[in-house]
Design an enzyme around this catalytic site. Sequence first.
Site, short mmCIF file in Angstrom:
data_model
loop_
_atom_site.label_atom_id
_atom_site.label_comp_id
_atom_site.label_asym_id
_atom_site.label_seq_id
_atom_site.Cartn_x
_atom_site.Cartn_y
_atom_site.Cartn_z
N HIS A 168 7.80 13.47 22.31
CA HIS A 168 6.49 12.80 22.36
C HIS A 168 6.44 11.54 21.49
O HIS A 168 6.13 10.46 21.98
CB HIS A 168 5.39 13.81 21.95
CG HIS A 168 4.01 13.27 22.08
ND1 HIS A 168 2.93 14.05 22.44
CD2 HIS A 168 3.50 12.03 21.88
CE1 HIS A 168 1.84 13.30 22.47
NE2 HIS A 168 2.16 12.07 22.13
N HIS A 221 0.12 6.98 14.93
CA HIS A 221 0.91 7.73 15.91
C HIS A 221 1.47 6.75 16.94
O HIS A 221 0.71 5.97 17.51
CB HIS A 221 0.02 8.78 16.59
CG HIS A 221 0.63 9.42 17.80
ND1 HIS A 221 1.85 10.08 17.77
CD2 HIS A 221 0.20 9.52 19.09
CE1 HIS A 221 2.12 10.55 18.98
NE2 HIS A 221 1.14 10.20 19.80
N HIS A 257 4.67 6.10 20.16
CA HIS A 257 5.66 6.67 21.07
C HIS A 257 6.95 5.87 20.94
O HIS A 257 7.22 4.97 21.72
CB HIS A 257 5.13 6.64 22.52
CG HIS A 257 3.95 7.53 22.75
ND1 HIS A 257 3.26 7.59 23.94
CD2 HIS A 257 3.33 8.42 21.93
CE1 HIS A 257 2.27 8.48 23.84
NE2 HIS A 257 2.29 8.99 22.63
N GLU A 304 19.04 1.82 3.31
CA GLU A 304 17.66 1.74 2.84
C GLU A 304 16.83 3.00 3.18
O GLU A 304 15.80 3.24 2.55
CB GLU A 304 16.95 0.54 3.47
CG GLU A 304 17.38 -0.80 2.89
CD GLU A 304 16.84 -1.01 1.48
OE1 GLU A 304 15.62 -0.95 1.34
OE2 GLU A 304 17.65 -1.22 0.56
N GLU A 358 -6.30 12.47 19.77
CA GLU A 358 -5.55 13.03 18.64
C GLU A 358 -6.37 13.03 17.36
O GLU A 358 -5.80 13.17 16.26
CB GLU A 358 -4.22 12.28 18.43
CG GLU A 358 -3.31 12.23 19.64
CD GLU A 358 -2.75 13.58 20.09
OE1 GLU A 358 -3.09 14.61 19.46
OE2 GLU A 358 -2.02 13.62 21.09
P1 13P Z 1 -5.39 8.64 23.25
O1 13P Z 1 -5.47 7.54 24.29
O2 13P Z 1 -6.45 9.70 23.47
O3 13P Z 1 -5.38 8.08 21.85
O4 13P Z 1 -4.01 9.41 23.48
C1 13P Z 1 -2.80 8.73 23.45
C2 13P Z 1 -1.69 9.55 22.94
O5 13P Z 1 -0.70 9.03 22.47
C3 13P Z 1 -1.82 11.04 22.95
O6 13P Z 1 -0.84 11.64 22.18
ZN ZN Z 2 0.95 10.39 21.90
#
Ligand code: 13P
Ligand code: ZN
Length: 276
Positions: free
Chosen positions: A211, A140, A142, A170, A116
């Site tokens: 995602h 980023h 999940h 909040e 990413e």
């Molecule tokens: P990477 O292992 O390449 O960082 O990818 C993980 C991920 O969350 C892709 O969206």
């Molecule tokens: Zn991801």
Amino acid sequence: MNILDTKFAQGFIKLCNDGWNMGWHERNGGNLTYRIKKEELEEVLPCLNRTREWREIGTSVPGLAGEFFMVTGSGKYFRNVILDPEDSTAIIEIDEKGEKYRICWGLVNGGRPTSELPSHLMNHEVKKEVSQGLHRVIYHAHTPNVIALTFVLPLKDEVFTRELWEMATECPVVFPDGIGVVGWMVPGGRDIAVETSRLMRQYDAAIWAHHGMFCSGEDFDLTFGLMHTVEKAAEILVKVLSMRPDKLQTITPQNFRDLARDFHVSLPERFLYEKK
Ligand code: 13P
Ligand code: ZN
């Protein structure tokens, strides 16, 4: 100065471990990048190897020419970062055009920066500009409750912002600008990076449907705190929706206006619409 002893590397590693403990980083899920400060760079410059080959970023970020970043590696597990940071993370340098990078430290057993990287760097470029250099962290994760909501709520900035704001008093204070939503796209490339960085011009958080989420901030605490606040609001919303489809009572548009006045934040009226 050993890189791993620096405050920024310690903060980077701690965020990875905190995110792992939250359950946001199954397998290699998620990635983190940090734009290193000038004074921090001076400290670690003697530890950097600046002779390796330049590689294509896959997009162009002229606003980041000459910058250095600490990044997680592609395919690396957040749970392992604390155990062996030199295997899981790297420091990279951006070339003078903002088109290539080279690895200067870390990834000692091979590998490359997160897949990413285009999204991270395009977000950094926008955030560096709009925050006058203050924002340094792009994260980023999940986050399961936010992801769950992308299956049942319309994928609109206004809807996600308003519904999440209502879940905790909040929330509008922590993310008064709201939150952006990107419909499902193939991850890892330039297109999703362009779309996400467009949203990052107005927001500090952007959701990737089905995602996860991207957050931006000045430091590791603020950025992790933002991710945590949004995900917790999403968790409450999942519970509420699971108990009954309609709320018996909630925080009203006028309540938000009163809160904005007393907390000295400005909440855009487009999020305070009357619901049917
Ligand atoms: P990477 O292992 O390449 O960082 O990818 C993980 C991920 O969350 C892709 O969206
Ligand atoms: Zn991801």
